[in-house]
Design a protein around this motif. Sequence first.
Motif, short mmCIF file in Angstrom:
data_model
loop_
_atom_site.label_atom_id
_atom_site.label_comp_id
_atom_site.label_asym_id
_atom_site.label_seq_id
_atom_site.Cartn_x
_atom_site.Cartn_y
_atom_site.Cartn_z
N LYS A 83 32.37 78.13 -4.01
CA LYS A 83 32.44 77.50 -3.41
C LYS A 83 33.47 76.47 -2.95
N LYS A 84 34.69 76.73 -4.61
CA LYS A 84 35.99 76.08 -4.47
C LYS A 84 36.93 77.24 -3.98
N VAL A 85 36.26 78.43 -3.68
CA VAL A 85 36.94 79.18 -3.02
C VAL A 85 37.28 78.77 -1.73
N SER A 86 35.94 78.80 -0.99
CA SER A 86 36.17 78.89 0.32
C SER A 86 36.59 77.21 1.11
N ARG A 87 36.18 76.61 0.00
CA ARG A 87 36.35 75.36 0.33
C ARG A 87 38.50 75.36 0.61
N SER A 88 39.16 76.13 -0.72
CA SER A 88 40.39 75.98 -0.30
C SER A 88 40.84 76.37 0.55
N MET A 89 40.01 77.55 1.18
CA MET A 89 40.41 78.62 2.39
C MET A 89 40.55 77.14 3.25
N GLY A 90 40.13 75.77 3.32
CA GLY A 90 39.54 75.05 4.53
C GLY A 90 38.91 75.79 5.35
N TYR A 91 37.54 76.12 4.49
CA TYR A 91 36.35 76.61 5.47
C TYR A 91 35.33 75.09 4.91
N GLY A 92 34.72 74.44 5.44
CA GLY A 92 33.71 73.25 5.13
C GLY A 92 32.14 73.77 5.49
N GLU A 93 32.04 72.94 5.10
CA GLU A 93 29.82 73.34 5.73
C GLU A 93 30.06 73.51 7.09
N ASN A 94 30.16 73.30 7.85
CA ASN A 94 30.21 74.05 9.48
C ASN A 94 31.09 75.26 9.67
N ASP A 95 31.61 76.00 8.63
CA ASP A 95 31.89 77.28 8.35
C ASP A 95 31.42 78.14 7.58
N ILE A 96 30.69 77.91 6.75
CA ILE A 96 30.36 79.04 5.83
C ILE A 96 29.10 78.71 5.12
N THR A 97 27.63 79.61 4.98
CA THR A 97 26.21 79.26 4.62
C THR A 97 26.74 79.63 3.21
N LEU A 98 26.34 79.35 1.85
CA LEU A 98 27.38 79.72 0.65
C LEU A 98 25.63 78.74 -0.25
N VAL A 99 25.32 79.64 -0.74
CA VAL A 99 24.62 79.40 -2.30
C VAL A 99 24.89 79.39 -3.46
N ARG A 139 14.22 77.18 -19.36
CA ARG A 139 14.12 77.36 -18.08
C ARG A 139 14.98 76.01 -17.29
N GLY A 140 16.18 76.20 -17.47
CA GLY A 140 16.96 75.03 -16.93
C GLY A 140 17.54 76.10 -15.54
N GLY A 141 17.40 75.15 -14.44
CA GLY A 141 18.24 76.02 -13.79
C GLY A 141 19.51 74.90 -12.67
N TYR A 142 19.43 75.51 -11.08
CA TYR A 142 19.67 74.62 -9.97
C TYR A 142 20.56 75.91 -8.95
N MET A 143 20.74 75.63 -8.04
CA MET A 143 21.06 76.16 -6.86
C MET A 143 21.64 74.97 -6.30
N GLU A 144 23.65 75.43 -5.49
CA GLU A 144 23.65 74.01 -5.13
C GLU A 144 23.65 74.79 -3.31
N VAL A 145 22.74 74.27 -2.05
CA VAL A 145 22.93 75.48 -1.31
C VAL A 145 23.93 74.06 -0.11
N THR A 146 24.45 75.28 1.02
CA THR A 146 25.78 73.73 1.21
C THR A 146 26.12 74.94 2.63
N GLY A 147 26.15 73.93 3.82
CA GLY A 147 26.00 75.18 4.97
C GLY A 147 25.25 75.23 5.82
N PHE A 148 23.67 75.15 5.93
CA PHE A 148 22.43 75.16 6.04
C PHE A 148 22.58 74.09 7.10
N SER A 149 22.06 74.06 8.75
CA SER A 149 21.27 73.17 9.01
C SER A 149 19.84 71.93 8.76
#
Lengths: 421, 421
Positions: free
Chosen positions: B215-231, B247-257
């Motif tokens: 997420k950091k790498v893609s954002r630092s490249m200037g890519y946002g929600e509309n540029d890349i779909t990332l989990v 049994r704890g965990g999570y996913m962060e989902v970005t860039g999906f419609s």
Amino acid sequence: MLLEERLSHLPRICKRIYRPIQALTHLMSTDAIQRAWQIVDQIPGRATGAYSHSQGVKGLRDTIAAGIEERDGFPANPDDIFMTDGASPAVHNMMQLLIRSENDGILCPIPQYPLYSASIDLHGGFLVPYYLDEATGWGLEIPELKKQLEAAKSKGINVRALVVINPGNPTGQVLGEENQRDIVEFCKQEGLVLLADEVYQENVYVPEKKFHSFKKVSRSMGYGENDITLVSFQSVSKGYHGECGKRGGYMEVTGFSAEVREQIYKVASVNLCSNISGQILASLVMSPPKVGDESYESFNAEKENILESLARRAKTLEDAFNKLEGVTCNKAEGAMYLFPQIRLSQKAIKAAGDANTAPDNFYCKRLLNATGVVVVPGSGFGQVPGTWHFRCTILPPEEKIPAIVTRLTEFHEKFMDEFRD
Amino acid sequence: MLLEERLSHLPRICKRIYRPIQALTHLMSTDAIQRAWQIVDQIPGRATGAYSHSQGVKGLRDTIAAGIEERDGFPANPDDIFMTDGASPAVHNMMQLLIRSENDGILCPIPQYPLYSASIDLHGGFLVPYYLDEATGWGLEIPELKKQLEAAKSKGINVRALVVINPGNPTGQVLGEENQRDIVEFCKQEGLVLLADEVYQENVYVPEKKFHSFKKVSRSMGYGENDITLVSFQSVSKGYHGECGKRGGYMEVTGFSAEVREQIYKVASVNLCSNISGQILASLVMSPPKVGDESYESFNAEKENILESLARRAKTLEDAFNKLEGVTCNKAEGAMYLFPQIRLSQKAIKAAGDANTAPDNFYCKRLLNATGVVVVPGSGFGQVPGTWHFRCTILPPEEKIPAIVTRLTEFHEKFMDEFRD
């Protein structure tokens, strides 16, 4: 072992913690403390932070198997227990196993708890519906099962299993033992896996009905491992405990070949294990305090209070629904729900159509907006086409029920007046 | 609020419990107590026994989002967080979403953590392998990705996503930032969902490498929600905490419609929610004590101790493997494993064939029987055909490592002598 001795064995326990812990344990019953130590001893590593066996901690499964034996009067095997994060993942595991293609079908009650329709959909199978008979108190009629099975077969569907929810969700009925025997016989004859959702096994509110597990019923008919394939789902989320946020549950699988059992285990092991606190709770649910234990009386009083209160709430709501114009409601014999039928006027049905929604959705949304009372439209559970229902839980605090009944009754009268044909 | 005030607000708290709890809390740091109250306040009903929102308790997701922001320096949205019972169910949710038919493929590293191959199989998809380059320290080479993508396309496979495990399991490499940018660019250009398994983000052992989230790498490249779909997948089971039984965990989902997001939520809601204790732990993992907190120093010392010890264990084992005849082992830059390659003689390979097992299985079983040391054959993770590996965890207590090395070395020498061509 005494607490003093125990504490001396625990590493990392700070000496300063000893006194307050001792003070706290003086407030607990000896059987509760004993049980806590027993559980600690059962868990490899004596802590809840490590993965367990993918079926769950062996010692806790021993406890569960013993609890099933005591409940049923027939042997249970800890190797048959698969502990899961609530009962839902167990249901998914079974659907994963049973559904090979879109031609594989699962017989499911209508109305049904939508976990089943969702899981069948997600695994690409076919839901073969059988209708519960509202006129006979949501009766599960064998001729209906046969009819739907034949209809599915004639469409080329390979029916693999029968789901029975007992006590029923959303319908609240409790199956009679005779009826259960017929169901077992039907599954045996048709070679169907019997998937018994028994998560409401503690929730029976009428003296004339008792919960009997399908395992007990089938064993009492003389049917063993080789005669019938049976899966029973249980959860810590229901009963008188209702610890749903803990995600504890298990399934007991019997009658599968060793080869199939291995596949069930393989699927279970993909996620490593269920959460250990939930596993502990599941073992407690299946081994509550017993007569003679120091905590038994207070435990039993609390349990009875909760269940009696649920029974009163169910009766109050049932009576209230039956007084409403155009509404009929079967007895809530068990589980946590009522599923009244509401006969809507043509005018109401037309208004729903104009609002682009189903008539039961329309009614429920209007109720919500007018009163803040949430009920779930029957459409979410399935219902005989052309009939309309909603599911109402009996869980609001007992002292709030009268106010809910008043608000609901007032809303209903206005609604019926507004949409009178 | 003071403890005294707090306790007076809690119902069901017995007055007799007050003193010992007060005594215990005097042993805890003020920030720990404050945090505990904060969490209690965040949970509707102030207890861990009820279902939560299907994505997890909102307040805990706020904490996680804030933790991600602090880690990455880019905004995170609590509505993008889906909390799960460990990271595995999150991976299944994604595979469920992405795989529509057997023609849908997922690019996966080889070697890989077998959750991915299992989940792709269970959801009826196609695993498109890309090989990590052992010669460059398990490098993830873009030309290899392109080659495998094209090969899959030419077979009619619709490749939907790329799985990257960073730090690597079972391979222990940590990706360089430049490499990560290339991967992001590749996914953007090819329209692939980037599934980033980042559960070992705290486990980096070499000063020349740092963990950077995709997420950091893609954002630092200037890519946002509309540029890349990332989990991004994260877990409480790894790191310096290792509370895998919770049994704890999570996913962060970005860039999906919004439409796709709704389906992710729908699938998550079938199982109602993940366990609340695991949710709490996940929030703690993403918001550890901070400089200035009373507990910071002891927390940080314990954390550094654990991570430094893991680094030493990794180095000791790596050196030991590299001293063995016919064995080469890449640096363990991160995660919890080494994945040495072992060159087996024709005689050993033939003996394995006679025993009806793969050569790496044969070696690992012999090792287990001779020494009690468990390592996992490379076959379970995938490897370049004709090469043989095993995965060795760095988790045994540090004081036991020398004895393990001795036993392993002795076994290896004997094995090589026995099967010398």
